[in-house]
Design a protein around this motif. Sequence first.
Motif, mmCIF file in Angstrom:
data_model
loop_
_atom_site.group_PDB
_atom_site.id
_atom_site.type_symbol
_atom_site.label_atom_id
_atom_site.label_comp_id
_atom_site.label_asym_id
_atom_site.label_seq_id
_atom_site.Cartn_x
_atom_site.Cartn_y
_atom_site.Cartn_z
ATOM 1 N N THR A 86 0.852 -1.188 0.000
ATOM 2 C CA THR A 86 0.000 0.000 0.000
ATOM 3 C C THR A 86 0.888 1.238 0.000
ATOM 4 N N VAL A 87 0.681 2.102 -0.985
ATOM 5 C CA VAL A 87 1.481 3.329 -1.112
ATOM 6 C C VAL A 87 0.525 4.509 -1.221
ATOM 7 N N ARG A 88 0.712 5.501 -0.352
ATOM 8 C CA ARG A 88 -0.066 6.744 -0.420
ATOM 9 C C ARG A 88 0.897 7.886 -0.713
ATOM 10 N N SER A 89 0.611 8.626 -1.766
ATOM 11 C CA SER A 89 1.506 9.703 -2.195
ATOM 12 C C SER A 89 0.711 10.968 -2.487
ATOM 13 N N LYS A 90 1.435 12.090 -2.448
ATOM 14 C CA LYS A 90 0.855 13.400 -2.743
ATOM 15 C C LYS A 90 1.682 14.040 -3.839
ATOM 16 N N THR A 91 1.022 14.779 -4.732
ATOM 17 C CA THR A 91 1.734 15.382 -5.851
ATOM 18 C C THR A 91 1.105 16.701 -6.242
ATOM 19 N N SER A 92 1.937 17.594 -6.771
ATOM 20 C CA SER A 92 1.453 18.855 -7.330
ATOM 21 C C SER A 92 1.368 18.765 -8.857
ATOM 22 N N GLN A 93 1.828 17.630 -9.417
ATOM 23 C CA GLN A 93 1.772 17.384 -10.861
ATOM 24 C C GLN A 93 0.912 16.144 -11.099
ATOM 25 N N PHE A 94 -0.358 16.286 -10.819
ATOM 26 C CA PHE A 94 -1.259 15.149 -10.766
ATOM 27 C C PHE A 94 -1.324 14.383 -12.090
ATOM 28 N N GLU A 95 -1.658 15.062 -13.162
ATOM 29 C CA GLU A 95 -1.825 14.382 -14.454
ATOM 30 C C GLU A 95 -0.509 13.778 -14.949
ATOM 31 N N LYS A 96 0.590 14.503 -14.760
ATOM 32 C CA LYS A 96 1.891 14.006 -15.196
ATOM 33 C C LYS A 96 2.274 12.738 -14.437
ATOM 34 N N ASP A 97 2.041 12.735 -13.130
ATOM 35 C CA ASP A 97 2.417 11.569 -12.322
ATOM 36 C C ASP A 97 1.516 10.370 -12.606
ATOM 37 N N ILE A 98 0.239 10.603 -12.909
ATOM 38 C CA ILE A 98 -0.638 9.491 -13.293
ATOM 39 C C ILE A 98 -0.122 8.843 -14.571
ATOM 40 N N ASP A 99 0.275 9.671 -15.529
ATOM 41 C CA ASP A 99 0.817 9.160 -16.788
ATOM 42 C C ASP A 99 2.093 8.357 -16.526
ATOM 43 N N THR A 100 2.928 8.849 -15.602
ATOM 44 C CA THR A 100 4.171 8.132 -15.255
ATOM 45 C C THR A 100 3.862 6.788 -14.614
ATOM 46 N N ILE A 101 2.875 6.758 -13.723
ATOM 47 C CA ILE A 101 2.489 5.512 -13.051
ATOM 48 C C ILE A 101 2.048 4.468 -14.073
ATOM 49 N N LYS A 102 1.244 4.890 -15.025
ATOM 50 C CA LYS A 102 0.738 3.946 -16.032
ATOM 51 C C LYS A 102 1.857 3.458 -16.952
ATOM 52 N N LYS A 103 2.816 4.328 -17.251
ATOM 53 C CA LYS A 103 3.949 3.914 -18.077
ATOM 54 C C LYS A 103 4.827 2.914 -17.333
ATOM 55 N N VAL A 104 5.059 3.179 -16.040
ATOM 56 C CA VAL A 104 5.863 2.253 -15.226
ATOM 57 C C VAL A 104 5.148 0.911 -15.106
#
Length: 293
Positions: A86-104
Amino acid sequence: MQQTFRQRLWKFGKWFGGLFLLMLVFRLIYGYIVTDAAQRGEYTGDFFSSVANLRKNYASEKQLLKQDVAPQANAASSQKYEKTATVRSKTSQFEKDIDTIKKVTTAFEGVIQYEQNTGNKGNRQIQLLIGINPEKFDSFYEQIQHIGQVRSTEITKVDKTNEYRQLNAKKASLEKNLASLNELRSRGGAIGDYIKLHEKILEIETQMQELGVELGNFDSENEFCTVRLSLYEGAPEKKVSFAKRLKVALEWTIKYYAVLMCSLLVLVTVIFIMLLIIDKLKVIKMVTAKLDE
């Protein structure tokens, strides 16, 4: 007499000064607790525990046995387990980080088995349930922690070997009962008994289908470990200097200390006036009593 007045003044001054310092320290501590907690954006609730019908992922781990053990026993010795991160994270670059998560996830050949997006821009959340090959689990778990600002992590591993064996035993028992019922049906009999027998067969077949779905999660081709990822949108943290905290605390303390002192002054004045009125009433009462005599 003069010395006594100075001592009293010094005594009261210490009390009022101590009260001022106490309020100042309280405001400083309050600033650290509330401001930092708000910036951290703490999300302690377990979102996934409230969602029903989530995909269950299981994996196998071979256990070493002696060489003289039969191959069937060796196959049955595999440990079935459920491993969840379980990982809980916070970001100020929401859309960019979602795209990164899906690529990873794609790079690690993972599968997004559940996704939920909530909130408006500036306060959005996404919940992802990702199935990862057990061999790539640790690498993926480490990689995903470099996305956003991690607030909390947790890994749990639960042994499911006994549950797997119980499901297999239940399957064998149902198959045996089904074979017996089919044999009875082939013998014929009264139409009423035949209908009841048919309903019982359908009931067992339904149970076997449900059991097959549960056992299917344990198949080697469906083996996954689970990563529960919660990503929250928020502004980047700003460090607040001690000087600024002290300035804010001092302003707050001066303001409310003045309010407190004024309130005390008004209270003392009201009490003093009431005592004067009571004293005057007593004098008037005594004068009236003497005149009556």
